[in-house]
Design an enzyme around this catalytic site. Structure first.
Site, PDB file in Angstrom:
ATOM      1  N   ILE A  19      -8.166  -4.818   3.102  1.00 35.81           N
ATOM      2  CA  ILE A  19      -8.903  -5.616   2.258  1.00 35.81           C
ATOM      3  C   ILE A  19      -8.969  -7.226   2.469  1.00 35.81           C
ATOM      4  O   ILE A  19      -9.757  -7.421   1.729  1.00 35.81           O
ATOM      5  CB  ILE A  19      -7.760  -5.221   1.210  1.00 35.81           C
ATOM      6  CG1 ILE A  19      -7.183  -3.819   1.028  1.00 35.81           C
ATOM      7  CG2 ILE A  19      -8.139  -5.844   0.018  1.00 35.81           C
ATOM      8  CD1 ILE A  19      -6.510  -2.928  -0.027  1.00 35.81           C
ATOM      9  N   TYR A 154       9.340  -2.948  -1.037  1.00 30.91           N
ATOM     10  CA  TYR A 154       7.488  -3.323  -1.445  1.00 30.91           C
ATOM     11  C   TYR A 154       7.422  -2.927  -2.611  1.00 30.91           C
ATOM     12  O   TYR A 154       6.645  -4.001  -4.036  1.00 30.91           O
ATOM     13  CB  TYR A 154       6.484  -2.271  -0.705  1.00 30.91           C
ATOM     14  CG  TYR A 154       4.947  -2.317  -1.053  1.00 30.91           C
ATOM     15  CD1 TYR A 154       4.447  -3.278  -0.391  1.00 30.91           C
ATOM     16  CD2 TYR A 154       4.464  -1.271  -1.984  1.00 30.91           C
ATOM     17  CE1 TYR A 154       3.100  -3.749  -0.275  1.00 30.91           C
ATOM     18  CE2 TYR A 154       3.023  -1.616  -2.062  1.00 30.91           C
ATOM     19  CZ  TYR A 154       2.612  -2.447  -1.116  1.00 30.91           C
ATOM     20  OH  TYR A 154       1.326  -2.697  -1.127  1.00 30.91           O
TER      21      TYR A 154
END
Length: 263
Positions: A19, A154
């Site tokens: 990304i 996360y």
């Protein structure tokens, strides 16, 4: 809509692949001078050289630094003292049962995913506010809203990013500086490919096939019913960094294919 970022300097963290690289390419194509970042100086140089060949006329340079540490962040800001656009993309993720996550792992995720962006924003936002123009983007995740049971460590960091971005938007109130979060859903990034590489080889399937199967099996609320491309995420980020997005700040912008089931 024509996005022109000529004359703007942009730093995209962890942008040698996935990304981050797609965002860097998108910003460079829009005319920005882009700083590529990664932990390895050799990898950074390879990516910069490759982009110079692929994007004729693009202005790209590189800076190596491990942003999971204060010293690494200092090395980056010493090399790149000022930017107009900061994209906090650096982050790690991985599947792990909650009871197997020790204190050191919690700290590693916090330093890498949260403090990396805090340290850079603390440095670069001052100059942005003095110049009355700037863009700060945190690459969060739909996991910050829909905490995954197998990646609690996360999800927690991605929720933290949303809070920090909203707070920093208020810090910059009344200026030409915007701060936003972009929340990708399942994306066909290099990190995803690494995670499923053995499965792809074992089953003889493409990464896209495995990604689409993952979405249908584990993100059933997805409306697009497929994994997104890195370019689709980058398109949102490039827009948020543009002059056209001047009234968008303090926002959490989802590029999750509709995974988060809310209006």
């Amino acid at each position: 809509m024509h996005i022109d970022l000529s004359g703007k300097n942009a730093l995209v963290t962890a942008s040698t692949a996935g990304i981050g690289l797609a965002i860097a390419v998108g910003l460079a194509r829009a005319g920005a001078h882009v700083v590529i970042n990664g932990r390895s100086a050799d990898t950074v140089k390879q990516v910069v050289d490759k982009l110079h060949q692929q994007l004729h006329g693009a202005s790209v340079e590189g800076v190596a630094g491990d942003l999971s540490t204060a010293d690494g962040a200092k090395a980056v800001v010493d090399a790149v003292p000022s930017v107009d656009i900061l994209v906090n993309n650096a982050g790690i993720f991985g599947l792990r049962p909650f009871f197997d996550i020790d204190d050191a792992e919690w700290e590693r995720y916090f330093q890498t995913n949260v403090m990396s962006g805090v340290r850079l924003a603390r440095h670069y936002m001052r100059g942005m506010m003095e110049r009355n123009w700037g863009r700060v983007v945190f690459i969060s995740s739909e996991s910050g809203l829909n905490i995954p049971v197998d990646m609690v460590q996360y999800g927690f960091t991605k929720t933290a990013q949303l809070s920090i971005a909203r707070g920093l938007a208020k810090v910059a109130a009344g200026t030409g500086v915007t701060v936003n979060s972009v929340l990708p859903g399942p994306t066909l990034s290099d990190g995803f490919k690494d995670m499923v590489r053995e499965q792809a080889e074992r089953e003889g399937k493409s990464y896209e096939q495995i990604g689409n199967e993952f979405v249908k099996a584990h993100r059933g609320s997805s409306i697009i019913q497929r994994i997104a491309s890195t370019e689709e995420v980058a398109n949102m980020v490039v827009y948020v960094c543009s002059a056209q997005a001047s009234a968008t700040t303090g926002a959490s912008l989802r590029v999750d294919g509709g995974v988060v089931d809310t209006i």
